[in-house]
Motif scaffolding. Structure first.
Motif, PDB file in Angstrom:
ATOM      1  N   LEU A 131      11.852   5.370  -5.576  1.00 33.84           N
ATOM      2  CA  LEU A 131      11.079   4.902  -4.480  1.00 33.84           C
ATOM      3  C   LEU A 131      10.933   3.388  -4.118  1.00 33.84           C
ATOM      4  CD1 LEU A 131       8.034   7.518  -4.552  1.00 33.84           C
ATOM      5  CD2 LEU A 131      10.299   7.769  -2.999  1.00 33.84           C
ATOM      6  N   GLN A 132      10.885   2.751  -5.276  1.00 32.81           N
ATOM      7  CA  GLN A 132      10.598   1.388  -5.407  1.00 32.81           C
ATOM      8  C   GLN A 132      11.886   0.655  -4.738  1.00 32.81           C
ATOM      9  OE1 GLN A 132       9.358   0.453  -9.400  1.00 32.81           O
ATOM     10  NE2 GLN A 132       6.959   0.943  -8.523  1.00 32.81           N
ATOM     11  N   ALA A 133      13.128   1.082  -5.474  1.00 33.21           N
ATOM     12  CA  ALA A 133      14.363   0.510  -5.130  1.00 33.21           C
ATOM     13  C   ALA A 133      14.609   0.911  -3.448  1.00 33.21           C
ATOM     14  CB  ALA A 133      15.355   1.012  -5.971  1.00 33.21           C
ATOM     15  N   THR A 142       0.876  -1.279   0.107  1.00 34.04           N
ATOM     16  CA  THR A 142       0.162   0.015   0.024  1.00 34.04           C
ATOM     17  C   THR A 142       0.716   1.321   0.019  1.00 34.04           C
ATOM     18  OG1 THR A 142      -0.159   0.121   2.435  1.00 34.04           O
ATOM     19  CG2 THR A 142      -1.854  -1.171   1.077  1.00 34.04           C
ATOM     20  N   ASP A 143       2.170   1.077  -0.111  1.00 26.77           N
ATOM     21  CA  ASP A 143       2.898   2.358   0.067  1.00 26.77           C
ATOM     22  C   ASP A 143       3.025   2.837  -1.386  1.00 26.77           C
ATOM     23  OD1 ASP A 143       5.460   3.272   1.461  1.00 26.77           O
ATOM     24  OD2 ASP A 143       5.927   3.422  -0.735  1.00 26.77           O
ATOM     25  N   GLU A 144       3.228   4.177  -1.543  1.00 26.28           N
ATOM     26  CA  GLU A 144       3.151   4.908  -2.846  1.00 26.28           C
ATOM     27  C   GLU A 144       3.922   4.625  -3.662  1.00 26.28           C
ATOM     28  OE1 GLU A 144       4.176   9.344  -2.540  1.00 26.28           O
ATOM     29  OE2 GLU A 144       5.793   8.698  -1.046  1.00 26.28           O
ATOM     30  N   ALA A 145       5.071   3.954  -3.227  1.00 25.44           N
ATOM     31  CA  ALA A 145       5.996   3.655  -4.302  1.00 25.44           C
ATOM     32  C   ALA A 145       5.650   2.551  -5.145  1.00 25.44           C
ATOM     33  CB  ALA A 145       7.180   3.053  -3.478  1.00 25.44           C
ATOM     34  N   TRP A 146       4.600   1.885  -4.966  1.00 30.09           N
ATOM     35  CA  TRP A 146       3.883   0.627  -5.838  1.00 30.09           C
ATOM     36  C   TRP A 146       2.567   1.094  -6.256  1.00 30.09           C
ATOM     37  CZ3 TRP A 146       7.940  -2.206  -6.621  1.00 30.09           C
ATOM     38  CH2 TRP A 146       9.013  -1.986  -5.382  1.00 30.09           C
TER      39      TRP A 146
END
Length: 615
Positions: free
Chosen positions: A507-509, A452-456
């Motif tokens: 952000l994903q990394a 649920t993080d904004e990165a994803w």
């Protein structure tokens, strides 16, 4: 402002303002209130000494020239070239005449005069960042004679193309190179722009981008420019753009003459000649009036070696939107490749597994039918009876093809490894790391990382799982980071190009890196393998963030430079798919198995990657 533009009194500030406004819309078709005198207008006056015409928006009358090529499909029109050039190498003598919906009636060799409106067209629109194409629209054409010869082509070869790729954009113009004076002797992009619309030719040249479904291929006129060991051209840094690459298309409709099939390393033999175009998907393109012949070099698809009994083989493979509606031939070919080319790895992380009805958008999220069909094809090819673990995504929340609900999936050979199931994982519940009996463990296996993080957001969520091989636990994290869609191309008028998609991948990394550090905090010597379609290069900031603090090592860097690639895009062989390892993994053998990206016939557009190590 370019001195070559300044010499023309017709470029007023009012016209410049009209040009800027129209460019923002991507297509300039504004008629100016004045007309340029026919006596003084030639093609080089229209092209000017920068990327934008000094006459954009103006009406021109009776511009003379010879037709060098005709396009009767797509953006219909023809190319006009002046046979009385000026002495300025920066001003092109060719221009495209866009005939709109009407098929052009002229033929190569016709001597014509053209009246119409000078426009700048940006393929893909202004938001694409692409350079524009100078053209004459709404033309009135008078044919003076027919059956003549086209102007002698300008040869494009290694000596002609400068080694430097592009000037830096003007900071005062938002980083654009549009207003900079062209220096064709100094920069490859300026050289090509100075020939826009002109009749050009290449001699026998190595193919560096295989024939694609759109009937185009890529060659290089610089055979010594960053060659790969299999015939391609390597993209090894943001400063190694490889100016020798050139896209080749044909002006002859495929129905009249099929476009040749070529693999990387083949040779486009003889002379290929035609106007130099610029398009949305390839930048500078030789639109061939005369197309050379492909000489095959017999590039073979690679096979990795089988893992030893005490080696764990972990692989990643993007299978390109696989769903049950795909032909059985695709499943059979992919299954055969897993067995023959990948030597049946113990753990195989798949990307782009679609749901059970593919792109049909009806709320279906299960991929059981897809996976049954794929694992059956592997078994039929003589491979193991793979089991799988995955988590169905929420409908339309993971990006990819609308309705397809792509996700990552673990396949594993139960004869070689065990999966440690820890139930409770779903699309929105994150897995975490705990310390159990002195070792790291996942709370959910399989489980998703920070779903649920904004990165994803609108992107595939990482899938984590625990595997046991010869009594040793190995944590595997399968990824499919956000795509490069929306980034400006290497031929953008912004230099350097804007890479807006990186923001999400960074952000994903960081999210994955933080999770790996949690595992290592719980168990310093834990074996962690992070793999998948990272959608970024081994030299990128995305990879640097993934490896921050020494948590991971990019295994592809263990290969010689000439072997580091998993994907071929616009003639550049590059890394998108990666496997990264924690320090506990120690020594390993890495292989980028080249079975797709270099070939006209592909089962996927990605090459799989395999890592072997002793846990």
């Amino acid at each position: 402002m370019s001195p070559r533009i300044a010499r023309s009194p017709r470029r007023s500030t009012a016209v410049a303002a009209v040009l800027a406004t129209a460019l923002a819309a991507g297509l300039i078709t504004v008629s100016a209130t004045s007309s340029a005198s026919a006596a003084e207008i030639r093609v080089h006056d229209i092209q000017g000494g920068t990327r934008l015409s000094p006459l954009a928006g103006e009406q021109v009358k009776d511009v003379p020239g010879t037709v060098t090529g005709v396009r009767s499909y797509g953006a219909r029109g023809f190319w006009l070239q002046d046979t009385a050039p000026d002495d300025d190498p920066a001003t092109s003598e060719g221009v495209f005449v866009h005939t709109g919906s009407a098929a052009p009636t002229v033929k190569p060799g016709d001597v014509v005069r053209v009246s119409g409106t000078v426009t700048e067209y940006v393929p893909g629109g202004a938001d694409s960042g692409n350079q524009s194409v100078t053209q004459i629209t709404e033309p009135a054409v008078t044919v003076a004679s027919s059956g003549g010869a086209v102007p002698k082509p300008r040869r494009i070869d290694a000596e002609a193309v400068p080694s430097a790729y592009t000037p830096k954009g003007d900071p005062a113009d938002g980083g654009s190179i549009n207003g900079l004076p062209l220096r064709p002797e100094a920069y490859a992009l300026d050289f090509y722009e100075s020939l826009e619309g002109m009749n050009v030719s290449v001699g026998s040249s190595r193919v560096v981008g295989a024939t694609d479904p759109y009937h185009e291929l890529w060659i290089t006129v610089k055979p010594d420019e960053h060659p790969s060991e299999r015939g391609g051209t390597l993209y090894g840094s943001y400063e190694a753009q490889n100016g020798g690459r050139l896209q080749i298309q044909s002006l002859t409709p495929v129905a009249e003459k099929p476009f040749p099939k070529a693999d990387v390393g083949d040779v486009l033999s003889g002379t290929t000649e035609g106007p130099l175009d610029f398009n949305r998907f390839g930048g500078y393109t030789l639109a061939a009036r005369t197309l050379g012949e492909v000489t095959g070099k017999g590039l073979a698809r690679e096979r990795t070696r089988r893992q030893a009994a005490d080696e764990l083989a972990v692989a990643t493979y993007n299978v390109e939107n696989l769903d049950p509606k795909d032909p059985q031939e695709k499943f059979d070919a992919l299954g055969q490749a897993v067995v023959d080319n990948l030597a049946s790895p113990d753990v195989l992380a798949l990307e782009e597994i679609q749901d059970d009805n593919g792109a049909t958008d009806d709320g279906t999220v299960s991929a059981e039918a897809t996976l049954k069909k794929f694992t059956a094809a592997i078994a039929q090819a003589g491979g193991p009876a793979y089991e799988w673990r995955s988590i169905d995504p929420e409908d339309k929340k993971d990006g990819g093809e609308p309705g397809g609900n792509i996700r990552q999936v673990f396949l594993f050979n139960p004869e070689r490894v065990a999966f440690k199931d820890r139930p409770g994982g779903d699309a929105t519940t994150p897995t975490d790391v705990v310390r159990s009996r002195g070792k790291a463990a996942l709370t959910l296996s399989p489980g998703r990382i920070d779903p649920t993080d904004e990165a994803w957001e609108d992107s595939r969520k990482p899938l984590a799982g625990e595997f046991v091989f010869r009594g040793r636990t190995v944590f595997v994290i399968a990824n499919h980071f956000g795509s490069k869609g929306g980034d400006e191309s290497l031929v953008s008028h912004h230099q350097p190009p804007a890479r807006s998609s990186e923001e999400q991948r960074h952000l994903q990394a960081a999210s994955v890196n933080a999770f790996v550090k949690k595992v290592l905090k719980a168990q310093k010597d834990a074996d962690v393998v992070v793999l998948g379609d990272i959608n970024d290069f081994e030299f990128s900031a995305t990879t640097r963030i993934l490896t921050d603090g020494g948590a991971l090592t990019a295994a592809v860097k263990s290969l010689p430079r000439a072997e580091r690639y998993s994907y071929v895009y616009q003639g550049n062989s590059q890394v998108l798919d990666q496997i990264l390892t924690s320090p506990g993994v120690g020594r390993f053998a890495y292989d980028s198995v080249h079975i797709n990206a270099e070939f006209a016939r592909q089962n996927s557009d990605h090459d799989p990657q395999v890592l072997r190590f002793r846990p």
